[in-house]
Design a protein around this motif. Structure first.
Motif, PDB file in Angstrom:
ATOM      1  N   UNK A  28     -64.001  75.568  34.820  1.00 15.61           N
ATOM      2  CA  UNK A  28     -63.148  74.550  34.383  1.00 15.61           C
ATOM      3  C   UNK A  28     -62.492  74.891  33.207  1.00 15.61           C
ATOM      4  N   UNK A  29     -61.499  74.320  32.611  1.00 14.76           N
ATOM      5  CA  UNK A  29     -60.507  74.585  31.535  1.00 14.76           C
ATOM      6  C   UNK A  29     -60.812  73.325  30.729  1.00 14.76           C
ATOM      7  N   UNK A  30     -61.055  73.705  29.390  1.00 16.01           N
ATOM      8  CA  UNK A  30     -61.317  72.798  28.437  1.00 16.01           C
ATOM      9  C   UNK A  30     -60.363  73.191  26.888  1.00 16.01           C
ATOM     10  N   UNK A  31     -59.729  72.461  26.456  1.00 18.15           N
ATOM     11  CA  UNK A  31     -58.488  72.801  25.433  1.00 18.15           C
ATOM     12  C   UNK A  31     -59.019  71.830  24.070  1.00 18.15           C
ATOM     13  N   UNK A  32     -59.471  72.429  23.112  1.00 17.80           N
ATOM     14  CA  UNK A  32     -59.826  71.580  21.986  1.00 17.80           C
ATOM     15  C   UNK A  32     -58.482  71.244  21.125  1.00 17.80           C
ATOM     16  N   UNK A  44     -59.658  77.920  41.972  1.00 16.72           N
ATOM     17  CA  UNK A  44     -60.281  78.504  43.023  1.00 16.72           C
ATOM     18  C   UNK A  44     -61.625  78.141  43.601  1.00 16.72           C
ATOM     19  N   UNK A  45     -62.272  77.166  42.765  1.00 13.44           N
ATOM     20  CA  UNK A  45     -63.643  76.851  43.219  1.00 13.44           C
ATOM     21  C   UNK A  45     -63.664  76.075  44.336  1.00 13.44           C
ATOM     22  N   UNK A  46     -64.550  76.156  45.214  1.00 20.35           N
ATOM     23  CA  UNK A  46     -64.907  75.354  46.410  1.00 20.35           C
ATOM     24  C   UNK A  46     -65.947  74.089  45.892  1.00 20.35           C
ATOM     25  N   UNK A  47     -65.135  73.210  45.455  1.00 19.99           N
ATOM     26  CA  UNK A  47     -65.717  72.045  44.858  1.00 19.99           C
ATOM     27  C   UNK A  47     -64.996  71.415  43.789  1.00 19.99           C
ATOM     28  N   UNK A  48     -65.542  70.811  42.791  1.00 15.85           N
ATOM     29  CA  UNK A  48     -64.766  70.122  41.707  1.00 15.85           C
ATOM     30  C   UNK A  48     -64.767  70.805  40.582  1.00 15.85           C
ATOM     31  N   UNK A  49     -63.474  70.831  39.882  1.00 13.03           N
ATOM     32  CA  UNK A  49     -63.325  71.712  38.619  1.00 13.03           C
ATOM     33  C   UNK A  49     -62.763  70.623  37.682  1.00 13.03           C
ATOM     34  N   UNK A  50     -62.796  70.745  36.547  1.00 20.67           N
ATOM     35  CA  UNK A  50     -62.468  69.688  35.448  1.00 20.67           C
ATOM     36  C   UNK A  50     -61.401  70.397  34.688  1.00 20.67           C
ATOM     37  N   UNK A  51     -60.321  69.580  34.262  1.00 23.03           N
ATOM     38  CA  UNK A  51     -59.444  69.971  33.221  1.00 23.03           C
ATOM     39  C   UNK A  51     -59.513  68.842  31.993  1.00 23.03           C
ATOM     40  N   UNK A  52     -59.629  69.434  30.919  1.00 24.35           N
ATOM     41  CA  UNK A  52     -59.743  68.538  29.728  1.00 24.35           C
ATOM     42  C   UNK A  52     -59.083  68.929  28.562  1.00 24.35           C
ATOM     43  N   UNK A  53     -58.538  67.972  27.786  1.00 26.82           N
ATOM     44  CA  UNK A  53     -57.761  68.352  26.373  1.00 26.82           C
ATOM     45  C   UNK A  53     -58.461  67.216  25.670  1.00 26.82           C
ATOM     46  N   UNK A  54     -58.579  67.651  24.363  1.00 30.63           N
ATOM     47  CA  UNK A  54     -59.094  66.747  23.394  1.00 30.63           C
ATOM     48  C   UNK A  54     -58.161  66.817  22.039  1.00 30.63           C
ATOM     49  N   UNK A  94     -60.363  67.327  38.728  1.00 28.01           N
ATOM     50  CA  UNK A  94     -60.620  66.190  38.067  1.00 28.01           C
ATOM     51  C   UNK A  94     -59.975  66.424  36.580  1.00 28.01           C
ATOM     52  N   UNK A  95     -58.917  65.597  36.349  1.00 33.96           N
ATOM     53  CA  UNK A  95     -58.082  65.827  35.050  1.00 33.96           C
ATOM     54  C   UNK A  95     -58.540  64.448  34.184  1.00 33.96           C
ATOM     55  N   UNK A  96     -59.115  63.530  34.570  1.00 35.60           N
ATOM     56  CA  UNK A  96     -59.642  62.388  33.867  1.00 35.60           C
ATOM     57  C   UNK A  96     -58.309  61.708  33.374  1.00 35.60           C
ATOM     58  N   UNK A  97     -58.250  61.554  32.117  1.00 35.11           N
ATOM     59  CA  UNK A  97     -56.931  61.056  31.433  1.00 35.11           C
ATOM     60  C   UNK A  97     -56.143  62.096  30.713  1.00 35.11           C
ATOM     61  N   UNK A  98     -56.577  63.454  30.759  1.00 41.08           N
ATOM     62  CA  UNK A  98     -55.772  64.214  30.518  1.00 41.08           C
ATOM     63  C   UNK A  98     -54.536  64.727  31.100  1.00 41.08           C
ATOM     64  N   UNK A  99     -53.525  65.413  30.271  1.00 41.93           N
ATOM     65  CA  UNK A  99     -52.317  65.585  30.996  1.00 41.93           C
ATOM     66  C   UNK A  99     -51.919  66.885  31.055  1.00 41.93           C
ATOM     67  N   UNK A 100     -51.322  67.344  32.037  1.00 45.35           N
ATOM     68  CA  UNK A 100     -50.896  68.842  32.318  1.00 45.35           C
ATOM     69  C   UNK A 100     -49.581  68.597  32.196  1.00 45.35           C
ATOM     70  N   UNK A 101     -49.108  69.659  31.266  1.00 45.74           N
ATOM     71  CA  UNK A 101     -47.594  69.751  30.616  1.00 45.74           C
ATOM     72  C   UNK A 101     -47.003  71.047  30.611  1.00 45.74           C
ATOM     73  N   UNK A 102     -45.749  70.865  30.677  1.00 47.53           N
ATOM     74  CA  UNK A 102     -45.183  72.573  30.494  1.00 47.53           C
ATOM     75  C   UNK A 102     -43.864  72.413  31.383  1.00 47.53           C
ATOM     76  N   UNK A 103     -43.281  73.756  31.486  1.00 46.95           N
ATOM     77  CA  UNK A 103     -42.054  73.619  32.284  1.00 46.95           C
ATOM     78  C   UNK A 103     -42.104  74.338  33.551  1.00 46.95           C
ATOM     79  N   UNK A 104     -43.266  74.475  34.134  1.00 51.64           N
ATOM     80  CA  UNK A 104     -43.741  75.067  35.426  1.00 51.64           C
ATOM     81  C   UNK A 104     -43.747  74.020  36.456  1.00 51.64           C
ATOM     82  N   UNK A 105     -44.425  74.298  37.491  1.00 46.65           N
ATOM     83  CA  UNK A 105     -44.599  73.519  38.643  1.00 46.65           C
ATOM     84  C   UNK A 105     -46.166  73.066  38.695  1.00 46.65           C
ATOM     85  N   UNK A 106     -46.470  72.010  39.452  1.00 50.09           N
ATOM     86  CA  UNK A 106     -47.780  71.644  39.726  1.00 50.09           C
ATOM     87  C   UNK A 106     -47.927  71.452  41.311  1.00 50.09           C
TER      88      UNK A 106
END
Length: 378
Positions: free
Chosen positions: A230-234, A253-263, A283-295
């Motif tokens: 997972x990725x977590x950003x305080x 890359x996981x086979x299964x669920x990974x989470x991305x969260x920002x606080x 699973x990003x929940x209510x977190x946002x992925x931002x930046x100038x790249x692609x998704x």
């Protein structure tokens, strides 16, 4: 008589070179006086760190003499040929002055043990044979980073980067079996690389706790980071790419669920291209992925989001607010917002009877045009 005398000499020689296991008797320096032949602090003191076959154990949780112990190198120390230094679970070895291992010496980190690398040196510490449990932890607090290429088995265990100033790992860490945690000092940035090409595999989580930012790079390299956890950003932390190359890349890359969260004010920025691989559901929940790249959600990948705008293709809305292209492959699993929980489907045809009450976002394509529509089930 000569035969008896020769036998006695050989026996004395054998007994004199017999390998011995020594145990730390207290927290202290890496000097021979820190070790004894018995766990309870009794027995012989070693003569040196160079008698081949000798084993030096830093006692951990459950050991004797008030263990677990923290042993610190207050001066330069060399472990000679055939020597083993073992750090038991709960114990810590700290390198404040250089520790050098002979090519046939063994540096062993047991499960849940700790090693703190607090010097600018690097290669000499991994010049021997490494035997590191994946649940051990290596903590960096200075500018020396142990090159993965020199490590027996080719991987770090858990890694904590806790530098009190800005630091560049310079692309020498390429494989982490456990978690990568950033605990830098306030207002400091850690860079994974500069001009050195880098593909970093993280088997566990990427955790940003303190500092200012983790940058995938600050030079010409276009680093790739493959994350199995997972990725977590305080709050106050930024995950970014500050290099002059085209972009950085993060693959889930996981086979299964990974989470991305920002606080709080935790955020992503810069030119990072994100991809959710086949088999992974992010699973990003209510977190946002931002930046100038692609998704990109690859075919067979999936998304779970609690954002009411869902998988918007507009840059400034939805869970993924990158300014580059957003691609949600129609063969991927579509996982949408609902009131009572989260539901995911890995099929292209969904029967309404399968869905609980809630709001869903459905993507479909005719091969030329892709659209996302809101579906309300009452």
């Amino acid at each position: 008589m000569k035969k008896i005398l020769l036998f006695a000499i050989l026996l004395a020689s054998f007994l004199g070179t017999k390998a011995t296991t020594y145990y730390s008797i207290t927290s202290g320096g890496t000097v021979v006086g820190t070790f004894r032949a018995n766990r309870d602090g009794t027995g012989a003191t070693p003569a040196n760190f160079s008698t081949s076959g000798d084993i030096f154990i830093i006692q951990g949780t459950g050991g004797g003499s008030g263990a677990p112990h923290t042993v610190t190198s207050g001066s330069t120390v060399t472990f000679g040929a055939g020597i083993t230094i073992e750090v038991e679970g709960g114990a810590t070895l700290v390198q404040n002055s250089n520790i050098t291992f002979n090519a046939t010496a063994t540096f062993k980190l047991d499960a849940n043990s700790f090693y703190t690398h607090n010097t600018s040196s690097s290669a000499a510490t991994v010049a021997g044979i490494e035997s590191w449990a994946s649940s051990a932890t290596i903590k960096y607090t200075n500018t020396g980073f142990l090159p993965t290429a020199n490590i027996t088995g080719g991987a770090h265990p858990n890694v904590i980067v806790a530098n009190a100033s800005n630091a560049n790992i310079a692309g020498v860490i390429t494989n982490i079996a456990g978690n990568l945690t950033i605990q830098a000092g306030a207002a400091n940035t850690i860079n994974l690389t500069g001009a050195t090409a880098l593909t970093l595999t993280i088997g566990g989580d990427l955790i940003l706790t303190t500092g200012t930012a983790l940058s995938l790079g600050n030079g010409t390299a276009t680093p790739i980071v493959n994350i199995g956890g997972n990725i977590s950003i305080a709050t106050g932390m930024t995950l970014t790419y500050a290099g002059s190359g085209a972009q950085g890349t993060i693959n889930f890359t996981k086979s299964g669920t990974q989470t991305f969260s920002t606080a709080g004010t935790g955020v992503t920025a810069g030119a990072i291209n994100y991809t959710v691989n086949n088999g992974s559901t992010l699973d990003v929940g209510t977190s946002l992925v931002k930046g100038t790249g692609t998704f990109t959600v690859a075919s067979g990948g999936g998304i779970i989001t609690a954002n009411t705008a869902g998988l918007s293709t507009t840059a400034a809305t939805g869970s993924f607010q990158v300014t580059g292209t957003k691609t949600y492959n129609t063969a991927g699993k579509q996982v949408k917002v609902i009131a009572l929980g989260k539901v995911q489907y890995g099929i292209e045809n969904i029967s309404i009877s399968q869905l609980s009450k809630g709001i869903y976002f459905v993507q479909y394509s005719n091969g030329v045009e892709t659209r996302i529509e809101k579906l309300i089930v009452e």
